[in-house]
Design an enzyme around this catalytic site. Structure first.
Site, PDB file in Angstrom:
ATOM      1  N   ARG A  24       0.830  -1.208   0.000  1.00 40.12           N
ATOM      2  CA  ARG A  24       0.000   0.000   0.000  1.00 40.12           C
ATOM      3  C   ARG A  24       0.865   1.258   0.000  1.00 40.12           C
ATOM      4  O   ARG A  24       0.550   2.224  -0.712  1.00 40.12           O
ATOM      5  CB  ARG A  24      -0.966  -0.002   1.186  1.00 40.12           C
ATOM      6  CG  ARG A  24      -2.016   1.088   1.072  1.00 40.12           C
ATOM      7  CD  ARG A  24      -3.146   0.919   2.052  1.00 40.12           C
ATOM      8  NE  ARG A  24      -2.723   1.142   3.422  1.00 40.12           N
ATOM      9  CZ  ARG A  24      -3.501   0.976   4.482  1.00 40.12           C
ATOM     10  NH1 ARG A  24      -4.750   0.576   4.331  1.00 40.12           N
ATOM     11  NH2 ARG A  24      -3.050   1.207   5.685  1.00 40.12           N
ATOM     12  N   LYS A  27      -2.595   7.148   0.979  1.00 44.22           N
ATOM     13  CA  LYS A  27      -2.413   7.514   2.381  1.00 44.22           C
ATOM     14  C   LYS A  27      -1.307   8.567   2.451  1.00 44.22           C
ATOM     15  O   LYS A  27      -0.140   8.262   2.719  1.00 44.22           O
ATOM     16  CB  LYS A  27      -2.048   6.251   3.167  1.00 44.22           C
ATOM     17  CG  LYS A  27      -2.549   6.243   4.584  1.00 44.22           C
ATOM     18  CD  LYS A  27      -2.536   4.851   5.150  1.00 44.22           C
ATOM     19  CE  LYS A  27      -2.467   4.841   6.648  1.00 44.22           C
ATOM     20  NZ  LYS A  27      -3.515   5.578   7.335  1.00 44.22           N
ATOM     21  N   GLU A  63     -16.177   6.512   4.887  1.00 45.47           N
ATOM     22  CA  GLU A  63     -15.396   5.926   5.978  1.00 45.47           C
ATOM     23  C   GLU A  63     -15.339   6.931   7.119  1.00 45.47           C
ATOM     24  O   GLU A  63     -15.927   8.010   7.025  1.00 45.47           O
ATOM     25  CB  GLU A  63     -13.988   5.589   5.489  1.00 45.47           C
ATOM     26  CG  GLU A  63     -13.223   6.804   4.978  1.00 45.47           C
ATOM     27  CD  GLU A  63     -11.829   6.483   4.409  1.00 45.47           C
ATOM     28  OE1 GLU A  63     -11.363   5.345   4.555  1.00 45.47           O
ATOM     29  OE2 GLU A  63     -11.230   7.407   3.838  1.00 45.47           O
TER      30      GLU A  63
HETATM   31  N1  PXG Z   1      -9.544   5.007   6.576  1.00 50.88           N
HETATM   32  C1  PXG Z   1      -8.633   5.956   6.787  1.00 50.88           C
HETATM   33  C2  PXG Z   1      -8.854   7.323   6.251  1.00 50.88           C
HETATM   34  C3  PXG Z   1      -7.465   5.657   7.511  1.00 50.88           C
HETATM   35  O1  PXG Z   1      -6.546   6.606   7.698  1.00 50.88           O
HETATM   36  C4  PXG Z   1      -8.269   3.387   7.780  1.00 50.88           C
HETATM   37  C5  PXG Z   1      -9.383   3.751   7.033  1.00 50.88           C
HETATM   38  C6  PXG Z   1      -8.124   1.967   8.226  1.00 50.88           C
HETATM   39  O2  PXG Z   1      -7.142   1.302   7.456  1.00 50.88           O
HETATM   40  P1  PXG Z   1      -6.259   0.116   8.044  1.00 50.88           P
HETATM   41  O3  PXG Z   1      -5.357  -0.273   6.943  1.00 50.88           O
HETATM   42  O4  PXG Z   1      -5.492   0.684   9.216  1.00 50.88           O
HETATM   43  O5  PXG Z   1      -7.183  -0.952   8.450  1.00 50.88           O
HETATM   44  C7  PXG Z   1      -7.288   4.370   8.051  1.00 50.88           C
HETATM   45  C8  PXG Z   1      -6.132   4.018   8.917  1.00 50.88           C
HETATM   46  C9  PXG Z   1      -4.312   5.588  13.939  1.00 50.88           C
HETATM   47  C10 PXG Z   1      -4.336   6.072  12.564  1.00 50.88           C
HETATM   48  O6  PXG Z   1      -3.407   6.019  14.674  1.00 50.88           O
HETATM   49  C11 PXG Z   1      -4.831   5.278  11.537  1.00 50.88           C
HETATM   50  C12 PXG Z   1      -4.830   5.758  10.250  1.00 50.88           C
HETATM   51  C13 PXG Z   1      -4.387   7.025  10.031  1.00 50.88           C
HETATM   52  C14 PXG Z   1      -3.931   7.803  11.054  1.00 50.88           C
HETATM   53  C15 PXG Z   1      -3.880   7.334  12.336  1.00 50.88           C
HETATM   54  O7  PXG Z   1      -5.185   4.810  14.303  1.00 50.88           O
HETATM   55  N2  PXG Z   1      -5.217   5.062   9.140  1.00 50.88           N
END
Ligand code: PXG
Length: 295
Positions: A50, A150, A183
Site C-alpha cells: 500500500r 495515504k 469511511e
Molecule cells: N480510513 C482511513 C482514512 C485511515 O486513515 C483506515 C481507514 C483503516 O485502514 P487500516 O489499513 O489501518 O485498516 C485508516 C487508517 C491511527 C491512525 O493512529 C490510523 C490511520 C491514520 C492515522 C492514524 O489509528 N489510518
C-alpha cells in the site's frame, strides 16, 4: 526509544528532519500505520504494497527496496524491544527549496520508522461502543488526490475528528460528494442489517483498509457470511442493527450512536462482538515474526 531514519537509529530527541523537508512544508509524502501483535508484524506485505502504491500515485520514489524497508521495520521493532507495537512508516519527499517543484527534492526522499507502544481506545469503549457524527466535511473525490492514497495531508480528517469531539462524540463519518457514506477519519465502516454485513466499496472513496480486508476474509471464511460492498446513505445506517469500525489503531469496534440515533439497542451487537473476537484471535496468531531463536 530508537527511531529509524534513512538507515540509522536515533534517540527520540535526536530524530529530526529539515525545516525544508517538503513533508513538513507541504504534507508532501505518504505514510502507513502498522501493528505488531505478540512479536509478529500484522500483514506487513500488504502495508508495504500500500505504501508503494501511495508513493507511486504521487510520483514519489521509495528511497529503498520493499525488501530493505521490510527489514528496517522489523529491526526497528527489535531495537525497541517491543512485542505489541504501533509502527508508523513515513516517506517524505525530503529537502527541497521553498517552491512546489518536486524536482528540487530529487533523490532526497526520507524513510522514517517509529515503533511505539500501542495506544488503543480504552477497553470501556469496546464494551460500550462509540458515538459517531456525520461530518460536514466531505471525502475528497476521485478527481482529487484519491482516498486510496495515504498521504501526509490528513488535515481534512483531523478537522472532521475535531468536529466529532466538539459534538461530544468519538468519531466522524465522511460522506462523498454524492452523499454516500465512505469511511471515518481513521477507520473503515461496516453495518449489519437482517444478519447481512455491508461496507462501502472502494469506488465510494475509501482507504482500502488492511483491517477491512481481514474482516472481509473472516466474514467469508469463518462466518460464511460474505460482506456486501454497496453504496449506502446515512439514513440506511441510522436504521442498521449494528455498526462497527475497523482500522489498524482501533482494530474492530462497535458504534452505537450516530447523530443521536441509537443503533440497535445501543450496545455493540452480537455479530460485532463475534468479529471483534475472531479478528483478535487471527491478528494475535499471524504476521511476520520479529524475534526468532538466537536473535
Ligand atoms: N480510513 C482511513 C482514512 C485511515 O486513515 C483506515 C481507514 C483503516 O485502514 P487500516 O489499513 O489501518 O485498516 C485508516 C487508517 C491511527 C491512525 O493512529 C490510523 C490511520 C491514520 C492515522 C492514524 O489509528 N489510518
Amino acid at each position: 526509544m530508537k527511531i529509524y531514519i534513512d538507515g540509522a537509529f536515533y534517540d527520540k530527541d535526536e530524530a529530526k528532519v529539515s525545516v525544508f523537508d517538503h513533508g513538513l512544508l507541504y504534507g508532501d509524502g505518504v505514510f502507513e500505520g502498522i501493528r505488531a501483535y505478540n512479536g509478529r508484524v500484522f500483514r506487513l506485505k500488504e502495508h508495504l504494497s500500500r505504501i508503494e502504491a501511495s508513493a507511486k500515485a504521487v510520483y514519489l520514489e521509495l528511497p529503498q527496496t520493499l525488501k530493505k524497508i521490510e527489514e528496517a521495520v522489523i529491526e526497528t521493532v527489535r531495537q525497541n524491544r517491543l512485542r505489541d507495537a504501533y509502527i508508523r512508516l513515513v516517506v517524505t519527499r525530503g529537502m527541497g527549496d521553498l517552491g512546489l517543484d518536486m524536482r528540487k527534492c530529487r533523490g532526497n526522499a526520507s524513510l522514517i520508522i517509529i515503533a511505539d507502544k500501542i495506544e488503543l481506545y480504552p477497553q470501556a469503549y469496546y464494551e460500550k461502543g462509540l458515538d459517531l457524527v456525520v461530518s460536514t466535511i466531505r471525502q475528497r473525490g476521485p478527481d482529487q488526490l484519491p482516498a486510496q492514497v495515504k498521504s501526509l495531508n490528513y488535515l481534512a480528517n483531523i478537522l472532521a475528528r475535531a468536529e466529532a469531539t466538539r459534538a461530544g462524540a468519538h468519531e466522524a463519518i465522511l460522506l462523498n460528494h454524492e452523499g454516500y457514506v465512505t469511511e471515518c477519519t481513521g477507520d473503515n465502516i461496516f453495518f449489519v442489517r437482517d444478519g447481512r454485513i455491508f461496507t462501502p466499496p472502494v469506488s465510494a472513496g475509501i482507504l482500502e483498509g488492511i483491517t477491512r480486508q481481514a474482516i472481509i476474509e473472516i466474514c467469508r471464511d469463518d462466518l460464511n457470511n460474505p460482506v456486501v460492498e454497496s453504496l449506502f446513505t446515512p439514513a440506511e445506517i441510522f436504521r442498521a442493527q449494528e455498526v462497527f469500525l475497523s482500522g489498524t489503531g482501533a482494530e474492530v469496534i462497535g458504534a452505537v450512536k450516530i447523530d443521536g440515533h441509537l443503533i440497535g439497542n445501543g450496545q455493540p451487537g452480537p455479530l460485532t462482538r463475534k468479529i471483534v473476537s475472531l479478528f483478535r484471535a487471527y491478528a494475535g496468531a499471524s504476521g511476520v515474526p520479529v524475534y526468532s531463536e538466537g536473535r
